[in-house]
Structures are given as C-alpha cells and as structure tokens.
Design an enzyme around this catalytic site. Structure first.
Site, short mmCIF file in Angstrom:
data_model
loop_
_atom_site.label_atom_id
_atom_site.label_comp_id
_atom_site.label_asym_id
_atom_site.label_seq_id
_atom_site.Cartn_x
_atom_site.Cartn_y
_atom_site.Cartn_z
CE LYS A 83 -0.16 0.45 4.96
NZ LYS A 83 -0.70 -0.03 6.23
NE ARG B 35 -3.94 1.20 12.45
CZ ARG B 35 -3.14 1.01 11.38
NH1 ARG B 35 -2.50 2.03 10.85
NH2 ARG B 35 -2.96 -0.19 10.87
C1 LIG Z 1 0.38 -0.64 6.79
C2 LIG Z 1 0.22 -1.84 7.62
C3 LIG Z 1 1.27 -2.76 7.71
C4 LIG Z 1 2.61 -2.56 7.05
O1 LIG Z 1 3.26 -1.44 7.55
P1 LIG Z 1 4.80 -1.11 7.19
O2 LIG Z 1 5.17 -0.09 8.18
O3 LIG Z 1 4.79 -0.56 5.80
O4 LIG Z 1 5.56 -2.35 7.31
C5 LIG Z 1 1.05 -3.91 8.45
N1 LIG Z 1 -0.11 -4.11 9.10
C6 LIG Z 1 -1.15 -3.25 9.04
C7 LIG Z 1 -2.39 -3.55 9.77
C8 LIG Z 1 -1.01 -2.08 8.30
O5 LIG Z 1 -2.02 -1.22 8.25
#
Ligand SMILES: *Cc1c(COP(=O)(O)O)cnc(C)c1O
Length: 372
Positions: free
Chosen positions: A40, A135
């Site tokens: 993402k 969160r």
């Molecule tokens: C964005 C996200 C990740 C990955 O995060 P990074 O910092 O890019 O490794 C993993 N788990 C969830 C729930 C996320 O929203």
C-alpha cells in the site's frame, strides 16, 4: 514506456526490491517467521508486489480494495490480505478479491459469513488485538475469545486463520518481547478453546523488525506484515538506528527538473501571514542566498521534509503544491544547478506514498525484465 522528457519521474529499481525482500524473508524464515509483503505504501504497483513475491514473501497485502482488485488481476495466484478493517459497504469485494482480512468487529465478520454463504466462497480472518497502540483491535480479550469461538463453531464460511496486532502506527508504541508475548499467550488461550492450532500469530509490521534483529521476538510469533522495511528501508535506519542487514534504501528515486535559479533574500519580504497550507513556517534570515526551484510539490511528495537530496551541497528549504525550493548557495558556482537540470531525491515513506499515487509523476520500472 518511459518518456525521456517527462518530469517529475519516479524510478523504481525492481532488482533492489527483490533483494530487499530476500534479505528480510530469509532472516525471518530462519526464525520461523513468514513475511507477507505490504504494497500500500507504493500505491500497490503490481510489479513491486511481484518483486516481493520473487524475494520470498508468501503473500501480498494492501489496505484498499481498488488496489486489491489490481493485485488480484495481475497476480491471480498470490495469497492476498486486506489490512484495513473492511467497510460494511465493500464486503462482497473483500470476499471475492482477498483471501484473508484483518478484523475486530462481530457485525463485519457476520456480514462476511453471510456474503460468503451467498456467493459460495470461503474467507479467512485474523482477529486483531490492541496491545496499547490504540488503533484497531480488541482491548477486551474475553470478547475476542468469544468471537473466535463464534467463528469456529457457528460460521461455516469464515476460517479463523489466526490473530494479530499492530503497533507503532497511531500510539507510537514499540513492539517489545512483553507485548508480543501477550499476543502469543492469547493465541494459545484461543487454541485451547478451539482445540486446534492457529495458522498465523502475526506480530506486526516493519516496526517489529528491530526487535527481530535483537532476538527479542518471542517464540510463537510466526508471521509479520512488512511494507516500508522492504520497499524503502529508511525508517529502520533513521528512526530506529537499526538498518536491516542487506536492505538498501534507494530502490525509489524521484527526479525533478529545475525551473528557476535566482539570488533572493532568505527572509520573506512583507507581512508574514500563513502559507498555502494554512501554516506559518519559521524563516531564518541568512541574507541573500541562491535558490533553485524544482517542479514537484506537496501534491506529489507530501512535504519537502520527506525527501533527501542526492546531490551534496543542496539544501531543501520549502515546498508548495507544485514547487520545491532548494538553497544551492553552498555549491561552487560551476556546480550549481541550472534551469533544465534534473535533480535526484531519496524518499521517506510519505513521499513514496504520495509520489506513487500522483498522476503527475511518471513511474519508470528499472531492471524489470526478470519479473515482468
Ligand atoms: C500498513 C500496515 C502494515 C505494514 O506497515 P509497514 O510499516 O509498511 O511495514 C502492516 N499491518 C497493518 C495492519 C497495516 O495497516
């Protein structure tokens, strides 16, 4: 594919992404941990996803369904994970396009069950525990265990694939041996109630990698969801002071063209009000300086503070929607950029996020022969 004269341009070195993924997945595999590649952060450019799979990631994850559709179409065989809790309005797509989603609400999982029944599908869920970052996820573990049982015994189309947690995103809470041990204990308690093992105990994202490098991830954590640490690799180096061995931070390069070079005062002239974004930046009076403007802006990068200049002697001093302002005074006159020159920048995560999503930025894949 590449238009020689189009700027701003974002170059993505796919070999570096493969190699970054391979470093992280191999290290994790030795410790019994599987890595899902999170894309993402680069607007789910599918070639980046393919590079992650080639580097050993066992699945691909994103947070948005429009990106998920692209991933499913480009790599139909890949296991797909939806990271952001599903909206009730998108459950049909979630079930059709992703294999696993992270969840924390019984009403959402109920709708997944009903939709799967109607469509003749099966869907996997990971129940999220909130270990303090505040969160997503359950704080009430009793309610979480009750929902686990409900899924297991009363929802034939939903498979409880495991549990997980997210740390370091909102509350800035670090993953520790203590909070991850809590997650493992919770998994064991759920397994006792279900009478079977859970497939995944997912101990976080890139922010768990420093703990992994220190040997502090407790036994029982068998999965991580990693984006930044493979795509960008800069946060671990800069914020955590723990570069991941072998991971390079320059797989992405932003190129922007200079449109003005002039000597100007460094302190704005007139009454200071607010800038284009309603903020009041602090200006330092350093007298007359030579400044260059490059044609890329907040719309493409978030802020100049999320870029690093590759050329030594240049200093990023400001940005507006479409302009990036640099102080070039410290360069010898013959080395100063001229109108038409192209400057190169490294990116922090937010700049990667914005630039990959910006329609004005041309994306160019380098060294892609092996994956495309
Ligand atoms: C964005 C996200 C990740 C990955 O995060 P990074 O910092 O890019 O490794 C993993 N788990 C969830 C729930 C996320 O929203």
């Amino acid at each position: 594919m590449t238009t020689p004269n189009h700027y701003p341009k974002l170059e993505i070195d796919l070999q570096k992404l493969i190699s970054n993924a391979a470093c992280v997945t191999a290290y994790a595999a030795e410790r019994g941990i599987e890595i899902t590649g999170v894309i993402k952060g680069c607007n789910s450019i599918v070639e980046a996803g393919k590079a992650m799979l080639k580097g050993g990631c066992t699945g691909l994850a994103t947070s948005r369904m429009d990106q998920m559709r692209r991933i499913r179409e480009a790599v139909p065989g890949a296991q797909t994970w939806l990271l952001r809790l599903p909206m009730l309005s998108e459950i049909e797509d979630v079930v059709l396009l992703s294999d696993i989603s992270l969840n924390s609400e019984d009403v959402t999982i109920g709708k997944i069950e009903e939709t799967c029944g109607r469509l003749g599908k099966q869907h996997g869920v990971i129940l999220m525990a909130d270990l303090g970052d505040l969160r997503e996820g359950f704080r009430d573990f009793e309610a979480m265990m009750a929902l686990a049982e409900e899924i297991e015994f009363r929802m034939p189309h939903v498979t409880l694939e495991g549990i997980g947690t997210n740390l370091g995103c909102y509350g800035s809470i670090s993953p520790t041996t203590e909070n991850l041990t809590e997650l493992v204990e919770l998994a064991r308690a759920i397994e006792a109630r279900l009478g079977r093992k859970l497939r995944y105990v997912s101990g976080g994202a890139t922010t768990t990698l420093p703990l992994l490098l220190k040997g502090g991830v407790p036994e029982g954590i068998n999965h991580l969801r990693v984006g930044e640490g493979i795509l960008n690799g800069r946060d671990l180096m800069v914020f955590w002071n723990t570069p991941f061995p072998g991971v390079v931070a320059d797989a992405f390069t932003l190129k922007a063209q200079v449109v003005e070079v002039k000597e100007k005062p460094s302190y704005p002239i007139g009454e200071i009000f607010v800038d284009a974004f309603g903020e009041v930046p602090v200006y330092h009076d350093e007298g007359l300086r030579i400044r260059a403007i490059a044609a890329v802006g907040k719309q493409d990068i978030g802020s100049h503070e999320k870029l690093l200049v590759r050329n030594e002697g240049l200093r990023l001093i400001g940005s507006s929607s479409d302009h990036l302002i640099l102080d070039v005074t410290d360069l010898p006159p013959e080395a100063r950029p001229m109108v038409g020159d192209v400057l190169e920048f490294d990116l922090y995560y937010p700049a990667m996020l914005y630039s990959t999503g910006s329609v004005s930025v041309e994306k160019v894949l380098l060294n892609g022969e092996t994956v495309l």
